[in-house]
Design a protein around this motif. Sequence first.
Motif, PDB file in Angstrom:
ATOM      1  N   ARG A  17       0.838  -1.213   0.000  1.00  0.00           N
ATOM      2  CA  ARG A  17       0.000   0.000   0.000  1.00  0.00           C
ATOM      3  C   ARG A  17       0.865   1.252   0.000  1.00  0.00           C
ATOM      4  N   ARG A  18       1.953   1.194   0.745  1.00  0.00           N
ATOM      5  CA  ARG A  18       2.856   2.358   0.835  1.00  0.00           C
ATOM      6  C   ARG A  18       3.455   2.678  -0.532  1.00  0.00           C
ATOM      7  N   VAL A  19       3.904   1.667  -1.264  1.00  0.00           N
ATOM      8  CA  VAL A  19       4.491   1.884  -2.587  1.00  0.00           C
ATOM      9  C   VAL A  19       3.425   2.377  -3.568  1.00  0.00           C
ATOM     10  N   ILE A  20       2.243   1.793  -3.487  1.00  0.00           N
ATOM     11  CA  ILE A  20       1.144   2.224  -4.359  1.00  0.00           C
ATOM     12  C   ILE A  20       0.846   3.708  -4.157  1.00  0.00           C
ATOM     13  N   ARG A  21       0.866   4.156  -2.906  1.00  0.00           N
ATOM     14  CA  ARG A  21       0.560   5.564  -2.604  1.00  0.00           C
ATOM     15  C   ARG A  21       1.516   6.519  -3.314  1.00  0.00           C
ATOM     16  N   THR A  22       2.799   6.225  -3.249  1.00  0.00           N
ATOM     17  CA  THR A  22       3.774   7.086  -3.918  1.00  0.00           C
ATOM     18  C   THR A  22       3.647   6.993  -5.433  1.00  0.00           C
ATOM     19  N   CYS A  23       3.431   5.787  -5.941  1.00  0.00           N
ATOM     20  CA  CYS A  23       3.283   5.628  -7.394  1.00  0.00           C
ATOM     21  C   CYS A  23       2.107   6.438  -7.923  1.00  0.00           C
ATOM     22  N   LYS A  24       1.006   6.453  -7.194  1.00  0.00           N
ATOM     23  CA  LYS A  24      -0.155   7.257  -7.605  1.00  0.00           C
ATOM     24  C   LYS A  24       0.213   8.733  -7.675  1.00  0.00           C
ATOM     25  N   GLN A  25       0.984   9.205  -6.694  1.00  0.00           N
ATOM     26  CA  GLN A  25       1.399  10.604  -6.678  1.00  0.00           C
ATOM     27  C   GLN A  25       2.299  10.938  -7.863  1.00  0.00           C
ATOM     28  N   LEU A  26       3.070   9.949  -8.323  1.00  0.00           N
ATOM     29  CA  LEU A  26       3.982  10.149  -9.442  1.00  0.00           C
ATOM     30  C   LEU A  26       3.336   9.850 -10.790  1.00  0.00           C
ATOM     31  N   GLY A  27       2.090   9.389 -10.768  1.00  0.00           N
ATOM     32  CA  GLY A  27       1.411   9.057 -12.019  1.00  0.00           C
ATOM     33  C   GLY A  27       1.887   7.761 -12.639  1.00  0.00           C
ATOM     34  N   ILE A  28       2.387   6.846 -11.807  1.00  0.00           N
ATOM     35  CA  ILE A  28       2.881   5.550 -12.279  1.00  0.00           C
ATOM     36  C   ILE A  28       1.829   4.475 -12.012  1.00  0.00           C
ATOM     37  N   ALA A  29       1.492   3.696 -13.019  1.00  0.00           N
ATOM     38  CA  ALA A  29       0.545   2.590 -12.845  1.00  0.00           C
ATOM     39  C   ALA A  29       1.178   1.489 -12.004  1.00  0.00           C
ATOM     40  N   THR A  30       0.349   0.782 -11.233  1.00  0.00           N
ATOM     41  CA  THR A  30       0.876  -0.260 -10.343  1.00  0.00           C
ATOM     42  C   THR A  30       0.216  -1.608 -10.599  1.00  0.00           C
ATOM     43  N   VAL A  31       1.016  -2.656 -10.380  1.00  0.00           N
ATOM     44  CA  VAL A  31       0.533  -4.031 -10.464  1.00  0.00           C
ATOM     45  C   VAL A  31       0.785  -4.701  -9.120  1.00  0.00           C
ATOM     46  N   ALA A  32      -0.257  -5.246  -8.524  1.00  0.00           N
ATOM     47  CA  ALA A  32      -0.101  -6.023  -7.293  1.00  0.00           C
ATOM     48  C   ALA A  32      -0.076  -7.506  -7.655  1.00  0.00           C
ATOM     49  N   VAL A  33       0.811  -8.253  -7.027  1.00  0.00           N
ATOM     50  CA  VAL A  33       0.736  -9.707  -7.096  1.00  0.00           C
ATOM     51  C   VAL A  33       0.238 -10.175  -5.740  1.00  0.00           C
ATOM     52  N   TYR A  34      -0.583 -11.203  -5.727  1.00  0.00           N
ATOM     53  CA  TYR A  34      -1.163 -11.629  -4.458  1.00  0.00           C
ATOM     54  C   TYR A  34      -1.381 -13.134  -4.426  1.00  0.00           C
ATOM     55  N   SER A  35      -1.399 -13.668  -3.225  1.00  0.00           N
ATOM     56  CA  SER A  35      -1.703 -15.086  -3.037  1.00  0.00           C
ATOM     57  C   SER A  35      -3.204 -15.254  -2.874  1.00  0.00           C
ATOM     58  N   GLU A  36      -3.666 -16.475  -2.914  1.00  0.00           N
ATOM     59  CA  GLU A  36      -5.096 -16.751  -2.739  1.00  0.00           C
ATOM     60  C   GLU A  36      -5.597 -16.252  -1.387  1.00  0.00           C
ATOM     61  N   ALA A  37      -4.728 -16.274  -0.373  1.00  0.00           N
ATOM     62  CA  ALA A  37      -5.117 -15.816   0.961  1.00  0.00           C
ATOM     63  C   ALA A  37      -5.331 -14.310   1.010  1.00  0.00           C
ATOM     64  N   ASP A  38      -4.722 -13.589   0.076  1.00  0.00           N
ATOM     65  CA  ASP A  38      -4.798 -12.126   0.071  1.00  0.00           C
ATOM     66  C   ASP A  38      -5.761 -11.565  -0.976  1.00  0.00           C
ATOM     67  N   ALA A  39      -6.624 -12.404  -1.503  1.00  0.00           N
ATOM     68  CA  ALA A  39      -7.503 -11.970  -2.603  1.00  0.00           C
ATOM     69  C   ALA A  39      -8.361 -10.758  -2.240  1.00  0.00           C
ATOM     70  N   GLU A  40      -8.739 -10.633  -0.964  1.00  0.00           N
ATOM     71  CA  GLU A  40      -9.602  -9.527  -0.535  1.00  0.00           C
ATOM     72  C   GLU A  40      -8.815  -8.422   0.174  1.00  0.00           C
ATOM     73  N   ALA A  41      -7.502  -8.463   0.126  1.00  0.00           N
ATOM     74  CA  ALA A  41      -6.677  -7.492   0.848  1.00  0.00           C
ATOM     75  C   ALA A  41      -6.768  -6.103   0.232  1.00  0.00           C
ATOM     76  N   LEU A  42      -6.540  -5.084   1.054  1.00  0.00           N
ATOM     77  CA  LEU A  42      -6.641  -3.701   0.610  1.00  0.00           C
ATOM     78  C   LEU A  42      -5.680  -3.376  -0.533  1.00  0.00           C
ATOM     79  N   PHE A  43      -4.464  -3.864  -0.456  1.00  0.00           N
ATOM     80  CA  PHE A  43      -3.482  -3.510  -1.478  1.00  0.00           C
ATOM     81  C   PHE A  43      -3.871  -4.035  -2.855  1.00  0.00           C
TER      82      PHE A  43
END
Length: 453
Positions: A17-43
Motif C-alpha cells: 500500500r505504501r508503494v502504491i501511494r507514492t506511485c499514484k502521486q507520481l502518475g505511475i501505474a501499479t501491479v499487485a501480485v497476491y496469493s489466494e489468501a490475500d484476494a480480498e486485501a486492501l493492497f
Amino acid sequence: MSYFKKILIANRGEIARRVIRTCKQLGIATVAVYSEADAEALFVDEADEAVCIGPAQAKKSYLDIDKVIEAAKQTGATAIHPGYGFLSENPNFARRCEQEGMTFIGPSARIIELMGSKIEARRQMQKAGVPVVPGWDGQLESVEMAVEIANRLGYPLMLKASAGGGGIGMHLVQDEEELIKVFGSTTQRAHSFFGDGTLFLEKYIQNPHHIEVQVACDAYGHAVHLFERECSVQRRNQKVVEESPSPFLSQTTREKLLAAALKGVREMGYTNVGTMEFIVDETEQFYFLEMNTRLQVEHPVTEEITGIDLVQLQIQLAAKEKLAFKQEDIEMKGHSIECRLYAEDPRTFFPSPGTIQSLTLPEREVRLDFAVKEGSVVSPYYDPMIGKIITKGADRDEALRHMEQALSSLQVEGIKTNVTLLEAVIQHDQFRKGVYTTRFLDELLTQKEVSKG
C-alpha cells in the motif's frame, strides 16, 4: 515526471500500500501480485492491476521468482519494487530482473550478494576503515575450531549465521560448554533458513544500542545520509518501537557515525536507498553490524523528520536520476516515533489471526501505515504486523504525547494485539528518558503489569 510507466510490487500488506501511494502521486501505474489468501486485501484493490500468483504459502507465491517475473511480463511492468522481506534481498531475483530487461528498484545483485554475507560485509567495512565488532571472520569448519577461537577471543560471544537476518541464526554463548551445545543446531538452523550454514563469532557487546543510518546513493558517485534511527526496543532481535533522531547519541558521536556510514557505502559503490546498522556501547563506541539493501519497515520516521519520500527516492535512483539534493540541503526537523502493531497475544506472543470485527483508529497528529481495515482478515500465513503508528513533534516530548494519545484511542476487536505492550513502552520512565538499550524490552516483560496484557 514519470520515471516508469508501470511498476509491479513484489510484496503485500502495508508496504505494498505504501508503494502504491507514492506511485499514484507520481502518475505511475501499479501491479499487485497476491496469493489466494490475500484476494480480498486492501493492497489488491488499490493497485491498478492485480495478478494472483499462487496459494497462501509464501514459497508457492510471493517467494516464487518465476511467477513474479511472469506477472510482470503479462502486465507489461518495466520495473519491480520488492518492498521488504520476501525477495527484497535475494540477489538471484535482482539478477533475474536484469536478465529479463526489467529494473529492480534497489541496488545491484552484486551488492545484495556482498552485503547478504555478514562475513563479507564485515571485511568490506574493515577495508573502508569502518569499525566492526572484534571477532573471527574465517570459516568455522568444526565445533573444535570454534572452541579454540572462542577461547582466544574470550566470552561472552555471539555465534552468528553469515547469511542470517532478523535475529535468526544468532546465539549468545557464555562459555565453552554452551558453545559446544548450540554449534550444531545453529549450523542446521542457518542451513534450513538461508541455505548456508556458515557461522562466525563476534564479541558480545553488553547493553548496546541498535542505531542505524539511512543512506541514499546515485549511480554517479554521490551519497548522502538522512540521519539515524534508534531501534533498541526489540524482542528476540525484532524491532518493536523506533525513533529518529536517537535520544542517546551525543552530537559528536552522531557526526562520526554518519560519516562512517557514508564512508562504507562509498567504498563498496552502493547505489539506491539502504541502511547501515550499528551497535553502540555505553561509552558511545560504535561498530558496524550489517547493511540492509532495501527499504526498512521503520522508514517513516526518517520521512517525517526530513520531509523526503524514500519510496520516491528509490524510484528516482533506480531510473538513474542524480540525487536532487546535497548533504547540506537535508535538514532534521523535529522528532518522530513509530510503533509496530502486531496481531498477537500480548502474553504469549503467539500470532492472533482472524477477522477484525471492529477497528477504531486515531485521527489527530498521527500517520497510519496499515495493511487492514474493519472487516479485514488477518492471515496466519504471514508476518503478524498489521500496521504502524507514526507520530511527529517539534521535539521528542511532543512526539511522545502524540503517540500516547494515538495508542489510547486505538481499539481493535476480533483479534488480539500488542497495543498494551506498546503503551507500557511509551509510558515507561526509562524510555521517556531515552536511556534504554536492547535489553530494555526483555526487562520490561518481566514486570507484572505488562505480562498481564
